[in-house]
Design a protein around this motif. Sequence first.
Motif, PDB file in Angstrom:
ATOM      1  N   TYR A   1       0.813  -1.218   0.000  1.00 34.19           N
ATOM      2  CA  TYR A   1       0.000   0.000   0.000  1.00 34.19           C
ATOM      3  C   TYR A   1       0.847   1.269   0.000  1.00 34.19           C
ATOM      4  CZ  TYR A   1      -3.291   3.517   1.754  1.00 34.19           C
ATOM      5  OH  TYR A   1      -4.050   4.645   1.921  1.00 34.19           O
ATOM      6  N   ASP A   2       1.933   1.281   0.743  1.00 38.38           N
ATOM      7  CA  ASP A   2       2.710   2.508   0.930  1.00 38.38           C
ATOM      8  C   ASP A   2       3.673   2.816  -0.215  1.00 38.38           C
ATOM      9  OD1 ASP A   2       1.581   3.168   3.419  1.00 38.38           O
ATOM     10  OD2 ASP A   2       2.883   1.718   4.428  1.00 38.38           O
TER      11      ASP A   2
ATOM     12  N   SER B   1       3.609   6.312  -2.097  1.00 37.51           N
ATOM     13  CA  SER B   1       2.556   7.088  -1.429  1.00 37.51           C
ATOM     14  C   SER B   1       3.034   8.462  -0.968  1.00 37.51           C
ATOM     15  CB  SER B   1       2.024   6.311  -0.221  1.00 37.51           C
ATOM     16  OG  SER B   1       3.060   6.096   0.734  1.00 37.51           O
TER      17      SER B   1
ATOM     18  N   SER C   1       7.569   9.446  -6.466  1.00 37.90           N
ATOM     19  CA  SER C   1       6.217   8.882  -6.474  1.00 37.90           C
ATOM     20  C   SER C   1       5.400   9.440  -7.629  1.00 37.90           C
ATOM     21  CB  SER C   1       5.515   9.193  -5.144  1.00 37.90           C
ATOM     22  OG  SER C   1       6.198   8.599  -4.061  1.00 37.90           O
TER      23      SER C   1
ATOM     24  N   HIS D   1      -4.107   7.722  -1.570  1.00 40.08           N
ATOM     25  CA  HIS D   1      -2.826   8.433  -1.502  1.00 40.08           C
ATOM     26  C   HIS D   1      -3.019   9.941  -1.645  1.00 40.08           C
ATOM     27  CE1 HIS D   1      -0.091   4.798  -2.737  1.00 40.08           C
ATOM     28  NE2 HIS D   1      -0.676   4.624  -1.571  1.00 40.08           N
TER      29      HIS D   1
END
Length: 279
Positions: free
Chosen positions: A104-105, A108, A114, A240
């Motif tokens: 998930y991260d 983020s 990112s 996010h």
Amino acid sequence: MTRTRILAALLMAPVAIAAVLMLNTPWMAAVSAIVFLAALWEWLRLSDVEDTLARSALLVLNLLLMVAIVWASATGGGSLVLLKMLAMVGVAWWLAAMLWLRHYDFASAPDARSRIVKLMAGTLAVIPAWAALCVIHASEDGGHGNRWLLLALAIVWATDTGAYFAGRRFGRRKLAPRISPNKTVEGLMGGVAAGVLVAVAFAPLAGATVAQLPLVALVAVLTVLASVVGDLFESLLKRHAGAKDSGTLIPGHGGVLDRIDSVLAALPVFAFGKIWLGF
């Protein structure tokens, strides 16, 4: 909100169906490019590209890529080989996206790295899906390409509907609580059942034989699972970005990306399955 959502869907569905069935492939490619680029515009915003000029430049670059793909296909005697290859790239990308969902991260943080990763992801999601749509609609094997495309979209629509009602009635186990708390395993099962039922029921209208129906059902299952990955991935982007919807263009539905996130993942898988299994 529910009433507005239903009314908007009742207006959009006939337009989409008419476009798929009545437009020839070049026009379908042009119209779908507009829709997909509108979704990409929202994707760029979720990727933390707030500057309008920067977003416009990135959108133009993706448009030029589409134009280059069409030109390369045309100069190759109208061959669909390049489009088919891009559809396969889309399948590979969504397999990678499944790994992203497990972490998930990843990407983020609101930083340049990112942002770049998500911009690349946007192109890998949108361009192959558009290419897959063109491949399905063209159906160079002599089949009813427009009907096959409508069937692919109907599978996604049936999945959404089946998952919604099965989830409300039977939902107990969370599917991805950190990404999309309302989705359940039971909803997923209902979506698979609805998607496969629609595929098997209407595939003969697109030209499938009785012997091919098990193959169609198999591709439908994979298409449904891909559509769920696409939906979850957009939810991840919104988490996010701290956004509820990708946009506000469609009353009761949010943005364009909110409506076609599942389609972006489903079309490459359906196109690949149709090519691979030969129906």
